[in-house]
Design a protein around this motif. Structure first.
Motif, PDB file in Angstrom:
ATOM      1  N   GLY A  79      28.600  46.458  40.361  1.00 30.71           N
ATOM      2  CA  GLY A  79      28.704  46.011  38.972  1.00 30.71           C
ATOM      3  C   GLY A  79      29.780  44.978  38.748  1.00 30.71           C
ATOM      4  O   GLY A  79      29.909  44.423  37.671  1.00 30.71           O
ATOM      5  N   THR A  80      30.572  44.722  39.807  1.00 29.64           N
ATOM      6  CA  THR A  80      31.630  43.716  39.743  1.00 29.64           C
ATOM      7  C   THR A  80      31.570  42.849  40.997  1.00 29.64           C
ATOM      8  O   THR A  80      30.989  43.246  42.012  1.00 29.64           O
ATOM      9  N   TYR A  81      32.238  41.702  40.932  1.00 27.28           N
ATOM     10  CA  TYR A  81      32.275  40.796  42.078  1.00 27.28           C
ATOM     11  C   TYR A  81      33.523  39.934  41.974  1.00 27.28           C
ATOM     12  O   TYR A  81      34.174  39.866  40.912  1.00 27.28           O
ATOM     13  N   GLN A  82      33.883  39.270  43.078  1.00 24.06           N
ATOM     14  CA  GLN A  82      35.005  38.343  43.068  1.00 24.06           C
ATOM     15  C   GLN A  82      34.692  37.206  44.034  1.00 24.06           C
ATOM     16  O   GLN A  82      34.553  37.408  45.236  1.00 24.06           O
ATOM     17  N   ALA A  83      34.546  35.997  43.477  1.00 18.77           N
ATOM     18  CA  ALA A  83      34.164  34.828  44.274  1.00 18.77           C
ATOM     19  C   ALA A  83      35.358  34.168  44.959  1.00 18.77           C
ATOM     20  O   ALA A  83      35.178  33.387  45.896  1.00 18.77           O
ATOM     21  N   THR A  84      36.580  34.497  44.527  1.00 15.80           N
ATOM     22  CA  THR A  84      37.781  33.790  44.975  1.00 15.80           C
ATOM     23  C   THR A  84      38.683  34.719  45.776  1.00 15.80           C
ATOM     24  O   THR A  84      38.723  35.919  45.532  1.00 15.80           O
ATOM     25  N   THR A  85      39.433  34.152  46.710  1.00 18.28           N
ATOM     26  CA  THR A  85      40.400  34.936  47.480  1.00 18.28           C
ATOM     27  C   THR A  85      41.710  35.092  46.693  1.00 18.28           C
ATOM     28  O   THR A  85      41.974  34.353  45.749  1.00 18.28           O
ATOM     29  N   GLY A  86      42.508  36.085  47.095  1.00 19.98           N
ATOM     30  CA  GLY A  86      43.849  36.263  46.532  1.00 19.98           C
ATOM     31  C   GLY A  86      43.876  36.722  45.091  1.00 19.98           C
ATOM     32  O   GLY A  86      44.805  36.395  44.354  1.00 19.98           O
ATOM     33  N   GLN A  87      42.913  37.528  44.698  1.00 15.94           N
ATOM     34  CA  GLN A  87      42.828  37.959  43.308  1.00 15.94           C
ATOM     35  C   GLN A  87      43.278  39.407  43.122  1.00 15.94           C
ATOM     36  O   GLN A  87      43.235  40.221  44.052  1.00 15.94           O
ATOM     37  N   SER A  88      43.712  39.716  41.899  1.00 14.75           N
ATOM     38  CA  SER A  88      44.222  41.044  41.591  1.00 14.75           C
ATOM     39  C   SER A  88      43.207  41.905  40.846  1.00 14.75           C
ATOM     40  O   SER A  88      43.512  43.044  40.489  1.00 14.75           O
ATOM     41  N   SER A  89      42.010  41.399  40.609  1.00 15.56           N
ATOM     42  CA  SER A  89      40.964  42.166  39.936  1.00 15.56           C
ATOM     43  C   SER A  89      39.611  41.564  40.271  1.00 15.56           C
ATOM     44  O   SER A  89      39.529  40.480  40.866  1.00 15.56           O
ATOM     45  N   CYS A  90      38.556  42.268  39.900  1.00 16.87           N
ATOM     46  CA  CYS A  90      37.185  41.776  40.071  1.00 16.87           C
ATOM     47  C   CYS A  90      36.580  41.482  38.703  1.00 16.87           C
ATOM     48  O   CYS A  90      37.045  41.981  37.680  1.00 16.87           O
ATOM     49  N   ASP A  91      35.548  40.670  38.693  1.00 19.65           N
ATOM     50  CA  ASP A  91      34.869  40.293  37.452  1.00 19.65           C
ATOM     51  C   ASP A  91      33.618  41.138  37.258  1.00 19.65           C
ATOM     52  O   ASP A  91      32.847  41.356  38.201  1.00 19.65           O
ATOM     53  N   ASP A  92      33.393  41.592  36.017  1.00 13.16           N
ATOM     54  CA  ASP A  92      32.151  42.288  35.711  1.00 13.16           C
ATOM     55  C   ASP A  92      30.972  41.337  35.839  1.00 13.16           C
ATOM     56  O   ASP A  92      31.083  40.139  35.528  1.00 13.16           O
ATOM     57  N   ALA A  93      29.858  41.878  36.295  1.00 17.01           N
ATOM     58  CA  ALA A  93      28.629  41.090  36.275  1.00 17.01           C
ATOM     59  C   ALA A  93      28.355  40.642  34.841  1.00 17.01           C
ATOM     60  O   ALA A  93      28.503  41.420  33.889  1.00 17.01           O
ATOM     61  N   ASP A  94      27.998  39.382  34.685  1.00 19.99           N
ATOM     62  CA  ASP A  94      27.698  38.853  33.353  1.00 19.99           C
ATOM     63  C   ASP A  94      26.396  39.441  32.819  1.00 19.99           C
ATOM     64  O   ASP A  94      25.547  39.921  33.585  1.00 19.99           O
ATOM     65  N   ALA A  95      26.217  39.364  31.497  1.00 20.25           N
ATOM     66  CA  ALA A  95      24.905  39.647  30.921  1.00 20.25           C
ATOM     67  C   ALA A  95      23.897  38.694  31.557  1.00 20.25           C
ATOM     68  O   ALA A  95      24.187  37.512  31.752  1.00 20.25           O
ATOM     69  N   GLY A  96      22.734  39.223  31.910  1.00 17.81           N
ATOM     70  CA  GLY A  96      21.733  38.417  32.608  1.00 17.81           C
ATOM     71  C   GLY A  96      21.846  38.507  34.118  1.00 17.81           C
ATOM     72  O   GLY A  96      21.051  37.885  34.833  1.00 17.81           O
ATOM     73  N   TYR A  97      22.803  39.294  34.591  1.00 16.85           N
ATOM     74  CA  TYR A  97      23.020  39.444  36.023  1.00 16.85           C
ATOM     75  C   TYR A  97      23.261  40.915  36.362  1.00 16.85           C
ATOM     76  O   TYR A  97      23.443  41.759  35.480  1.00 16.85           O
ATOM     77  N   TYR A  98      23.339  41.212  37.656  1.00 20.15           N
ATOM     78  CA  TYR A  98      23.730  42.534  38.142  1.00 20.15           C
ATOM     79  C   TYR A  98      24.341  42.381  39.532  1.00 20.15           C
ATOM     80  O   TYR A  98      24.153  41.358  40.203  1.00 20.15           O
ATOM     81  N   VAL A  99      25.121  43.406  39.938  1.00 19.57           N
ATOM     82  CA  VAL A  99      25.694  43.462  41.297  1.00 19.57           C
ATOM     83  C   VAL A  99      25.413  44.864  41.825  1.00 19.57           C
ATOM     84  O   VAL A  99      25.964  45.841  41.322  1.00 19.57           O
ATOM     85  N   SER A 100      24.574  44.947  42.835  1.00 25.60           N
ATOM     86  CA  SER A 100      24.045  46.248  43.246  1.00 25.60           C
ATOM     87  C   SER A 100      24.875  46.968  44.294  1.00 25.60           C
ATOM     88  O   SER A 100      24.661  48.157  44.546  1.00 25.60           O
ATOM     89  N   SER A 101      25.836  46.293  44.942  1.00 26.57           N
ATOM     90  CA  SER A 101      26.617  46.946  45.996  1.00 26.57           C
ATOM     91  C   SER A 101      28.080  46.513  45.911  1.00 26.57           C
ATOM     92  O   SER A 101      28.434  45.615  45.133  1.00 26.57           O
TER      93      SER A 101
END
Length: 215
Positions: A141-163
């Motif tokens: 349900g979350t993802y992170q496209a960038t390195t060196g981050q302190s949190s993950c981003d929620d999947a946007d409306a219109g999307y999903y993250v299954s793993s």
């Protein structure tokens, strides 16, 4: 005090050597400074504790030694230094404390001597606090496209993250939509209702058929 005489029939006394001391009067020998202490001067009645950030590894020493890179000593009067803990580093000599890796970075190793030992969290992972020894995978349900981050981003409306540990989100296909954020499964992308349509991917809402058309 501070002098001694080991022989008989002498006309004067000898000063205690550097690294030694004589604490009281009428002594026939000098005493070595113990480990963790030193004496730089002659003729002294005491020894000095090693400063924080320094150590004295053996007795009878006339100087203290700075803790090396990657080590520190918070206390005085010590005979050794401590390795920097995992999650920390020590980038200068003679330090009394260690420096924590910042949020978004982590270090699984001890004895590190540079901030570069704190590696960035990988894409798909995060490190939420300081002084961490490992990174954490982004939850479903979350993802992170960038390195060196302190949190993950929620999947946007219109999307999903299954793993877990994902670097991108998956778009709902054309004909489906998802009004919610943080979705974890493809079935969160619901079919357009009869009388409606969704013409493109990654949509958060459906569109009503125009007057003169139907579905």
């Amino acid at each position: 005090a501070g002098t001694y005489q080991s022989d008989t029939g002498q006309t004067d006394c000898d000063d205690a050597d550097a690294g030694y001391y004589v604490p009281t009067t009428a002594q026939s020998s000098q005493a070595p400074c113990s480990t963790g202490s030193y004496q730089a001067s002659t003729g002294q009645t005491f020894c000095d504790d090693a400063d924080a950030g320094y150590y004295v590894p053996s007795p009878a020493q006339s100087s203290q030694t700075a803790c090396s890179l990657g080590t520190y000593q918070a206390a005085t009067g010590q005979s050794s230094c401590d390795d920097a803990d995992a999650g920390y580093y020590v980038y200068q000599t003679g330090q009394s404390s260690q420096t924590a890796c910042s949020a978004g970075t982590y270090n699984p190793n001890t004895g590190s001597s540079s901030s570069s030992a704190c590696g960035d969290a990988d894409a798909g992972y995060y490190v939420s606090g300081i002084a961490q020894t490992s990174q954490t995978a982004c939850a479903a349900g979350t993802y992170q496209a960038t390195t060196g981050q302190s949190s993950c981003d929620d999947a946007d409306a219109g999307y999903y993250v299954s793993s877990t540990a994902q670097t991108s989100q998956t778009a709902c296909s054309a004909g489906t939509y998802n009004p919610s954020t943080g979705s974890t499964i493809s079935t969160d992308c619901v079919d357009a209702d009869a009388g409606y349509y969704v013409s493109t991917t990654a949509q958060s809402s459906q569109t009503a058929c125009l007057a003169g058309t139907y579905q």
